[in-house]
Design a protein around this motif. Structure first.
Motif, short mmCIF file in Angstrom:
data_model
loop_
_atom_site.label_atom_id
_atom_site.label_comp_id
_atom_site.label_asym_id
_atom_site.label_seq_id
_atom_site.Cartn_x
_atom_site.Cartn_y
_atom_site.Cartn_z
N THR A 107 1.05 -0.96 -0.01
CA THR A 107 0.13 0.26 0.02
C THR A 107 0.46 1.06 0.46
N THR A 108 0.76 2.18 -0.36
CA THR A 108 0.89 4.11 -0.04
C THR A 108 1.55 4.20 1.20
N GLN A 109 0.55 3.55 2.33
CA GLN A 109 1.95 3.74 3.56
C GLN A 109 2.62 3.37 4.18
N THR B 77 9.36 7.40 -4.63
CA THR B 77 9.46 5.40 -4.56
C THR B 77 8.37 4.69 -4.40
N VAL B 78 7.74 5.50 -3.63
CA VAL B 78 6.51 5.53 -4.06
C VAL B 78 5.80 4.78 -5.14
N ARG B 79 5.72 5.45 -6.67
CA ARG B 79 5.08 5.26 -7.49
C ARG B 79 5.23 4.47 -7.61
N THR B 80 6.92 3.64 -7.59
CA THR B 80 7.93 3.06 -7.74
C THR B 80 7.04 1.31 -7.72
N ALA B 81 6.98 1.52 -6.00
CA ALA B 81 6.64 0.33 -5.33
C ALA B 81 5.13 0.40 -5.62
N THR B 82 4.08 1.23 -5.72
CA THR B 82 2.94 0.72 -5.55
C THR B 82 2.90 0.56 -7.26
N GLY B 83 2.72 1.35 -8.06
CA GLY B 83 2.67 0.38 -9.07
C GLY B 83 1.28 1.66 -10.26
N LYS B 84 1.67 2.37 -8.80
CA LYS B 84 0.14 3.41 -8.86
C LYS B 84 0.30 4.41 -9.33
N ASP B 85 -0.34 5.97 -9.90
CA ASP B 85 -0.02 7.40 -9.81
C ASP B 85 0.00 8.21 -8.19
N VAL B 86 0.40 7.64 -7.39
CA VAL B 86 -0.07 8.41 -6.31
C VAL B 86 0.28 9.68 -6.13
N PRO B 87 -0.75 10.39 -5.44
CA PRO B 87 -1.23 11.52 -4.95
C PRO B 87 0.29 12.01 -4.38
#
Length: 288
Positions: A241-243, A263-273
């Motif tokens: 998850t993002t958290q 790093t978060v976007r790479t890990a989750t594979g999502k376009d996290v805001p």
């Protein structure tokens, strides 16, 4: 020759103060009246007559069978139950009409309708027998038969029979479309079941099976492309998850918000805001 008056509209130029605009002009003209469509009038009369017959049959059967059943139960319950006798074959005829271009399925509705009619006529005849008026019972039973016959004739008037080859073409097109329609609830059921499985796995802390079916094709930490954030421990993409991704970056010593976001976007594979990442970073700073 008979004529009729109709209104015709057209756009015409209209000038006021030197400015011309196209405005709508209406005029009444006489046009030849089409001949009366007697076939449509007769077709409408046949349909109306069938509706009247079915309505009369429903009322008569309900009154007759309701009076019969009222001798052993409450009148309100008896008359309510009596409606089911004629309503059954009326419903079967409705289904037969809806399936008029599918003879194989319409045959079952047609057969059930005749059986329901026989039961209804027998019940009306039984009422006459119990009342000691068997002639009235016999004549009353024919009301439902006449109503069904009239409605059957009306359906024949509106029917459009198909030849064998056209029927096969319709069946093939219907089968293809029915298969696609059937997959809608199936896909919905599978997605609902998969969501339950995923929720159960997350609750139990079991890794979700979202990777490739070929174990040899899955990426390994050594195969991951090198990036400036080489101090960050590799995170399995799409499985956190993002958290969790923000926490992993924090534990790796990364404090720059933009670097954490990448790093978060790479890990989750999502376009996290950015706002979500900043919220979790503030929480980590407060708890530090």
């Amino acid at each position: 020759m008979k004529t009729r008056t109709i209104e015709r509209t057209r756009l015409v130029p209209h000038t006021v103060d030197g400015e011309t605009e196209m405005v709508l002009h209406r005029e009444m003209i006489e046009v030849p009246a089409p001949p009366r469509d007697w076939d449509q009038l007769v077709r409408t009369a046949v349909t109306a007559g069938a509706v009247i017959l079915v309505t009369a049959s429903l009322a008569w059967t309900t009154a007759s069978i309701g009076d019969l059943l009222a001798t052993v139960t409450l009148p309100a319950v008896a008359y309510a139950a009596a409606v089911a006798f004629d309503a059954s074959w009326i419903m079967c005829m409705g289904v037969e009409w809806l399936l008029r271009y599918d003879p194989a399925r319409a045959k079952a509705a047609r057969t059930a309708g005749w059986w329901a009619l026989a039961v209804s006529m027998a019940a009306v005849g039984a009422h006459g027998y119990v009342a000691g008026q068997w002639v009235v019972g016999a004549v009353g039973a024919l009301v439902s038969g006449l109503a069904k016959g009239g409605w059957s004739m009306a359906m024949r008037v509106h029917a459009r029979p198909l030849d064998d080859r056209t029927q096969q073409w319709v069946n093939a097109r219907r089968a293809r479309l029915d298969g696609r329609l059937a997959m809608i609830p199936i896909h919905r059921e599978l997605q609902r079941g998969q969501a339950l499985v995923d929720a159960e796995q997350r609750a139990l802390g079991v890794p979700e099976e979202n990777g490739s079916a070929d174990p040899g094709s899955s990426a390994t930490p050594d195969a991951l492309p090198q990036s400036p954030d080489s101090t960050v421990s590799p995170i399995r993409t799409g499985r956190v998850t993002t958290q969790e991704a923000v926490r992993a970056a924090w534990d790796s010593g990364i404090r720059d918000p933009e670097t954490v976001l990448r790093t978060v976007r790479t890990a989750t594979g999502k376009d996290v805001p950015q706002s979500s990442v900043d919220r979790y970073l503030r929480a980590l700073r407060v708890g530090a």
